[in-house]
Design a protein around this motif. Sequence first.
Motif, short mmCIF file in Angstrom:
data_model
loop_
_atom_site.label_atom_id
_atom_site.label_comp_id
_atom_site.label_asym_id
_atom_site.label_seq_id
_atom_site.Cartn_x
_atom_site.Cartn_y
_atom_site.Cartn_z
N SER A 52 0.85 -1.21 0.00
CA SER A 52 0.00 0.00 0.00
C SER A 52 0.88 1.24 0.00
CB SER A 52 -0.91 0.02 1.24
OG SER A 52 -0.15 0.24 2.40
N THR A 71 0.43 3.54 2.17
CA THR A 71 0.69 3.76 3.60
C THR A 71 1.94 2.99 4.03
OG1 THR A 71 -1.71 3.86 3.87
CG2 THR A 71 -0.40 3.71 5.87
N THR A 103 -4.61 16.64 4.41
CA THR A 103 -4.12 15.45 3.74
C THR A 103 -4.99 14.28 4.14
OG1 THR A 103 -2.19 14.02 3.33
CG2 THR A 103 -2.43 14.85 5.56
N ALA A 152 -3.53 8.83 6.22
CA ALA A 152 -2.40 7.89 6.12
C ALA A 152 -1.05 8.60 6.24
CB ALA A 152 -2.46 7.12 4.80
N ASP A 159 4.81 12.70 -0.34
CA ASP A 159 3.63 11.85 -0.42
C ASP A 159 2.97 12.15 -1.77
OD1 ASP A 159 1.19 10.64 -0.38
OD2 ASP A 159 0.74 11.10 1.71
N ALA A 196 1.09 10.01 -3.33
CA ALA A 196 0.09 8.94 -3.46
C ALA A 196 -0.90 9.21 -4.59
CB ALA A 196 -0.66 8.77 -2.14
N GLU A 197 -1.28 10.49 -4.73
CA GLU A 197 -2.33 10.86 -5.70
C GLU A 197 -1.76 11.42 -6.99
OE1 GLU A 197 -4.57 13.69 -3.42
OE2 GLU A 197 -5.22 12.19 -1.98
N LYS A 217 -7.17 5.37 -7.32
CA LYS A 217 -6.08 6.17 -7.86
C LYS A 217 -6.04 6.10 -9.39
CE LYS A 217 -4.57 7.67 -3.92
NZ LYS A 217 -5.70 7.28 -3.08
N TRP A 262 -11.04 15.97 3.08
CA TRP A 262 -10.59 15.46 4.39
C TRP A 262 -10.76 16.52 5.47
CZ3 TRP A 262 -6.20 15.75 0.77
CH2 TRP A 262 -6.11 14.62 -0.06
C1 LIG Z 1 -2.46 11.69 0.16
C2 LIG Z 1 -2.49 10.21 0.42
N1 LIG Z 1 -1.51 9.66 1.16
C3 LIG Z 1 -1.48 8.35 1.41
C4 LIG Z 1 -2.44 7.50 0.90
C5 LIG Z 1 -2.39 6.06 1.29
O1 LIG Z 1 -2.30 5.18 0.23
P1 LIG Z 1 -2.90 3.70 0.37
O2 LIG Z 1 -4.37 3.81 0.40
O3 LIG Z 1 -2.38 3.01 -0.85
O4 LIG Z 1 -2.34 3.11 1.62
C6 LIG Z 1 -3.47 8.02 0.11
C7 LIG Z 1 -4.54 7.23 -0.53
O5 LIG Z 1 -5.15 6.36 -0.24
C8 LIG Z 1 -3.50 9.41 -0.12
O6 LIG Z 1 -4.49 9.96 -0.85
#
Ligand SMILES: Cc1ncc(COP(=O)(O)O)c(C=O)c1O
Length: 380
Positions: A54, A56, A80, A83, A168, A170-171, A197, A325
């Motif tokens: 993941s 995270t 944010t 995670a 980070d 992630a997005e 995603k 969020w």
């Molecule tokens: C900004 C951000 N950070 C971290 C994560 C964590 O990723 P994951 O869901 O793959 O653990 C996400 C999305 O889910 C996210 O949008």
Amino acid sequence: MIYLARPHLSGKEWEYVKQCLDTNWISVAGDFVPQFEQKIAEYTNVQHAVAMSSGTAALHIALHTLGIGQNDAVIVPTLTFVASVNAICYTQATPIFVDVHQDTWQLDTHILENYLNIGTYAYQGNYYDKKTHKKLKAILPVHVLGNMPAMHRILELADKFNLIVVEDAAEALGSFYQNKHAGSIGKTGILSFNGNKIITTGGGGMLLTNDKQIAKHARHLIHQAKINGNEYIHDEIGFNYRLLNILAAIGVAQIEQLPYFLQKKQNIFQFYKEHLTPLGLITQKITENVRSNYWLSTFLLPDHIDKSGLLQFLQANEIEARSFWKPMHTLSMFKEFSYITQNNMAEQIYQKAISLPSGTDITETELHTVINAIKNYLKK
Ligand SMILES: Cc1ncc(COP(=O)(O)O)c(C=O)c1O
């Protein structure tokens, strides 16, 4: 139902998954994991990409490999996904929340600079937070919705205050700052392949870095820190954070479609912007020098429009939209940590923001349905 963003499996997902099933390579070993890593490394132009279970997990490992621990503090925007902050807390470090810029919704580098200048003190080449006396170790900029903060300023401040940058992203697969890919600019960066995603493996993440030692250590840690060989010998406390081959197979099929997904995301965003701006909705301003992947179209409602009323109305009309969020400094488990702000922009953005259906499989008719529903609500 018109979904917010669901997996869009329009390529060779079936073919590659079938290969895994036919050959039994469904678990952590197999060719698709290194293939997926290589494709991501090439696309993001980093030397090392380590696949994980993941985003995270990748964040946790990114911080862990830097030796961040309980006497340290990590700076993170308050706006944010949880995670980012959870990962800091897994390492026992203290998050320091910083407000975001009112237009870009990214970490505000002026507030950051001000805090670093007046909220910290120097001791033997490191900087410490005046309130908690924790050593400032890292900045964790979050590339919110695929936009990015002023990365050159973050790098300059990190350099001046002896901080490590962990992105980070992630997005933000497919987003660039001055032609450098999101997640490739700091010491390390992470991506997520969660179901919503821009490309997905169902669940998964990736750590990006140009540092060979970090990549090697990360790979070791996620394999339960097992030393190579037939014996079960482990030399530190590790994690079971590997990505499954069958999921990497989906990832390989997905990244083949990334150029199409990026174009589609941009079209969706442009469509909404064109139709919603005249109604008084405001969108995120893309930071100078950023090419965004427009991951999730999100708009601020005019002051007189009630967010929860609109969300309920859309839900009743089979349209999945979402609130943004809730800022991290307001969550019960993080309330004790410092929040550096001037006008609490994060709260204002949170109060007014809604994310609209932005899946790459959305049709033009569905986009019109969303716009018409919003218009109907505004007329009420
Ligand atoms: C900004 C951000 N950070 C971290 C994560 C964590 O990723 P994951 O869901 O793959 O653990 C996400 C999305 O889910 C996210 O949008």
